[in-house]
Write a protein that holds these residues in place. Structure first.
Motif, PDB file in Angstrom:
ATOM      1  N   SER A  94     -13.190   9.285  15.825  1.00  0.00           N
ATOM      2  CA  SER A  94     -12.099  10.541  17.332  1.00  0.00           C
ATOM      3  C   SER A  94     -10.896  10.513  16.550  1.00  0.00           C
ATOM      4  N   PRO A  95     -10.216  11.842  16.356  1.00  0.00           N
ATOM      5  CA  PRO A  95      -9.088  11.950  16.391  1.00  0.00           C
ATOM      6  C   PRO A  95      -8.496  11.323  17.299  1.00  0.00           C
ATOM      7  N   GLN A  96      -6.714  11.670  16.121  1.00  0.00           N
ATOM      8  CA  GLN A  96      -6.169  10.152  17.285  1.00  0.00           C
ATOM      9  C   GLN A  96      -6.188   8.719  17.585  1.00  0.00           C
ATOM     10  N   ILE A  97      -7.499   8.468  16.887  1.00  0.00           N
ATOM     11  CA  ILE A  97      -6.940   7.585  17.142  1.00  0.00           C
ATOM     12  C   ILE A  97      -6.864   6.165  15.903  1.00  0.00           C
ATOM     13  N   GLU A  98      -6.440   5.488  16.102  1.00  0.00           N
ATOM     14  CA  GLU A  98      -5.704   5.068  14.187  1.00  0.00           C
ATOM     15  C   GLU A  98      -6.694   4.407  13.799  1.00  0.00           C
ATOM     16  N   ILE A  99      -7.001   3.754  13.185  1.00  0.00           N
ATOM     17  CA  ILE A  99      -8.122   2.457  12.133  1.00  0.00           C
ATOM     18  C   ILE A  99      -7.019   1.977  11.135  1.00  0.00           C
ATOM     19  N   LYS A 100      -7.352   0.634  11.449  1.00  0.00           N
ATOM     20  CA  LYS A 100      -6.080  -0.298  10.417  1.00  0.00           C
ATOM     21  C   LYS A 100      -7.434  -0.945   9.188  1.00  0.00           C
ATOM     22  N   LEU A 101      -6.726  -0.269   7.976  1.00  0.00           N
ATOM     23  CA  LEU A 101      -7.019  -0.264   6.762  1.00  0.00           C
ATOM     24  C   LEU A 101      -7.684  -1.091   6.117  1.00  0.00           C
ATOM     25  N   ALA A 102      -8.587  -1.707   5.419  1.00  0.00           N
ATOM     26  CA  ALA A 102      -8.724  -3.190   4.610  1.00  0.00           C
ATOM     27  C   ALA A 102      -8.859  -2.484   2.827  1.00  0.00           C
ATOM     28  N   GLY A 103      -8.150  -3.723   1.857  1.00  0.00           N
ATOM     29  CA  GLY A 103      -8.803  -2.842   0.377  1.00  0.00           C
ATOM     30  C   GLY A 103      -9.992  -2.658   0.291  1.00  0.00           C
ATOM     31  N   GLY A 104     -11.015  -1.520   0.026  1.00  0.00           N
ATOM     32  CA  GLY A 104     -12.352  -0.790  -0.700  1.00  0.00           C
ATOM     33  C   GLY A 104     -12.703  -0.187   0.543  1.00  0.00           C
ATOM     34  N   ASP A 105     -11.754   0.522   1.680  1.00  0.00           N
ATOM     35  CA  ASP A 105     -12.713   0.713   2.348  1.00  0.00           C
ATOM     36  C   ASP A 105     -12.819   2.686   1.887  1.00  0.00           C
ATOM     37  N   PHE A 106     -13.904   3.546   2.675  1.00  0.00           N
ATOM     38  CA  PHE A 106     -13.722   4.262   2.252  1.00  0.00           C
ATOM     39  C   PHE A 106     -13.214   5.321   3.452  1.00  0.00           C
ATOM     40  N   ILE A 107     -12.583   6.732   3.008  1.00  0.00           N
ATOM     41  CA  ILE A 107     -12.238   8.005   3.966  1.00  0.00           C
ATOM     42  C   ILE A 107     -13.112   8.961   3.220  1.00  0.00           C
ATOM     43  N   GLU A 108     -13.372   9.458   4.196  1.00  0.00           N
ATOM     44  CA  GLU A 108     -14.721  10.500   4.418  1.00  0.00           C
ATOM     45  C   GLU A 108     -13.635  11.697   4.708  1.00  0.00           C
ATOM     46  N   ILE A 109     -13.253  12.967   4.280  1.00  0.00           N
ATOM     47  CA  ILE A 109     -12.327  13.649   5.022  1.00  0.00           C
ATOM     48  C   ILE A 109     -12.579  15.272   3.822  1.00  0.00           C
ATOM     49  N   GLY A 110     -12.701  16.402   5.051  1.00  0.00           N
ATOM     50  CA  GLY A 110     -13.170  17.164   4.289  1.00  0.00           C
ATOM     51  C   GLY A 110     -14.127  17.347   3.006  1.00  0.00           C
ATOM     52  N   GLY A 111     -14.982  16.364   2.658  1.00  0.00           N
ATOM     53  CA  GLY A 111     -15.923  16.706   1.487  1.00  0.00           C
ATOM     54  C   GLY A 111     -15.609  15.881   0.761  1.00  0.00           C
ATOM     55  N   GLU A 112     -14.455  15.246   0.544  1.00  0.00           N
ATOM     56  CA  GLU A 112     -13.948  14.390   0.121  1.00  0.00           C
ATOM     57  C   GLU A 112     -13.947  12.916   0.352  1.00  0.00           C
ATOM     58  N   TYR A 113     -14.146  11.444  -0.869  1.00  0.00           N
ATOM     59  CA  TYR A 113     -14.632  10.768  -0.421  1.00  0.00           C
ATOM     60  C   TYR A 113     -12.792  10.032  -1.389  1.00  0.00           C
ATOM     61  N   LEU A 114     -11.625   8.697  -0.278  1.00  0.00           N
ATOM     62  CA  LEU A 114     -10.874   8.311  -0.543  1.00  0.00           C
ATOM     63  C   LEU A 114     -11.391   6.837  -0.544  1.00  0.00           C
ATOM     64  N   GLU A 115     -10.651   5.932  -1.367  1.00  0.00           N
ATOM     65  CA  GLU A 115     -10.987   4.872  -1.690  1.00  0.00           C
ATOM     66  C   GLU A 115      -9.706   3.858  -1.432  1.00  0.00           C
ATOM     67  N   PHE A 116      -9.407   3.236  -0.640  1.00  0.00           N
ATOM     68  CA  PHE A 116      -8.082   2.736   0.148  1.00  0.00           C
ATOM     69  C   PHE A 116      -8.311   1.391  -1.104  1.00  0.00           C
ATOM     70  N   VAL A 117      -7.085   1.675  -1.635  1.00  0.00           N
ATOM     71  CA  VAL A 117      -7.173  -0.086  -2.962  1.00  0.00           C
ATOM     72  C   VAL A 117      -6.143  -0.687  -2.690  1.00  0.00           C
ATOM     73  N   TYR A 118      -6.111  -1.462  -2.301  1.00  0.00           N
ATOM     74  CA  TYR A 118      -4.447  -2.757  -1.944  1.00  0.00           C
ATOM     75  C   TYR A 118      -5.292  -3.913  -1.900  1.00  0.00           C
ATOM     76  N   PRO A 119      -5.401  -4.738  -2.675  1.00  0.00           N
ATOM     77  CA  PRO A 119      -2.764  -4.147  -3.272  1.00  0.00           C
ATOM     78  C   PRO A 119      -3.268  -3.333  -4.745  1.00  0.00           C
ATOM     79  N   TYR A 120      -2.678  -2.723  -4.566  1.00  0.00           N
ATOM     80  CA  TYR A 120      -2.369  -1.543  -5.713  1.00  0.00           C
ATOM     81  C   TYR A 120      -1.628  -2.476  -6.584  1.00  0.00           C
ATOM     82  N   TYR A 121      -2.108  -2.161  -8.062  1.00  0.00           N
ATOM     83  CA  TYR A 121      -2.046  -2.962  -9.494  1.00  0.00           C
ATOM     84  C   TYR A 121      -0.904  -1.974  -9.804  1.00  0.00           C
ATOM     85  N   SER A 122      -0.330  -2.004 -10.338  1.00  0.00           N
ATOM     86  CA  SER A 122       0.529  -0.863 -10.895  1.00  0.00           C
ATOM     87  C   SER A 122       0.820  -1.220 -12.573  1.00  0.00           C
TER      88      SER A 122
END
Length: 219
Positions: free
Chosen positions: A191-219
């Motif tokens: 639901s819009p405006q409801i915050e979600i805490k992210l964990a490494g490996g989570d996926f977000i689908e928005i506007g037809g795109e799939y985004l993976e949340f990478v944490y920790p990020y190895y630079s």
């Protein structure tokens, strides 16, 4: 007891006894075997016990799981099977001892009940306070964006938009509006405006795109 012998690109090796009914393998640190490299999916594969047999299953990973050079979905493990998961080589052995194995090819292996993640030298510096987004669909698949700013917006202007906030307690995804398609988190609508805490490996689908949340990020 059977075991997996794990070797990184550097040649560093270790092993994991397969004593549990289910052993998960992946990049996220809550796996029984953590392989912290971006070539490995958050939850990449698992080994399960079935009627005294051990079965290796791929968990719809991005780069797939290879056994003896062939891509598999499900495979009954046999002694000396060679497995490739991302940048790691694993060998299945039906012999497990409490001292390092004697064969020449295994002389550097140190058996242990649990595995400390193997990290390649160029990834040793873990920026634990920084995460990243990895594009998991479309022409830009594999592209990474470090989430170093307090707020990073995702989506397209005039379309579906969300934001990822970096806070002292972690990273949070805030869906702002869904004008064209439902916004999803790990396959579930949010639901819009409801915050979600992210964990490494989570996926977000928005506007037809799939985004993976990478944490920790190895630079």
């Amino acid at each position: 007891m059977a075991q997996l012998i794990i070797t990184a690109e550097t040649g560093e090796s270790t092993s994991l006894g397969l004593s549990d009914d289910t052993v998960t393998i992946g990049r996220r640190r809550d796996n029984a075997l953590c392989l912290p490299h971006l070539s490995v999916s958050g939850y990449h594969a698992r080994v399960i016990s079935d009627s005294s047999c051990l079965i290796l299953e791929d968990l719809d990973s991005t780069n797939g799981t290879l056994v003896n050079g062939r891509k598999i979905d499900r495979h009954f493990l046999l002694h000396a099977d060679e497995i490739v998961i991302g940048n790691y080589k694993l060998k299945y052995s039906e012999t497990y001892t409490s001292t390092p194995p004697q064969p020449e090819e295994l002389k550097n292996v140190t058996p242990m009940q649990s595995v400390t993640p193997i990290v390649e030298p160029h990834l040793e510096q873990i920026i634990s306070e920084v995460a990243a987004l990895r594009v998991a669909s479309g022409k830009k698949t594999g592209a990474l964006v470090a989430l170093e700013k307090p707020l990073t917006t995702v989506g397209k202007t005039g379309g579906d938009i969300g934001a990822i906030a970096k806070k002292d307690t972690g990273y949070y995804f805030l869906p702002m509006n869904a004008r064209t398609q439902p916004i999803k988190h790990n396959g579930k609508g949010v639901s819009p405006q409801i915050e979600i805490k992210l964990a490494g490996g989570d996926f977000i689908e928005i506007g037809g795109e799939y985004l993976e949340f990478v944490y920790p990020y190895y630079s």
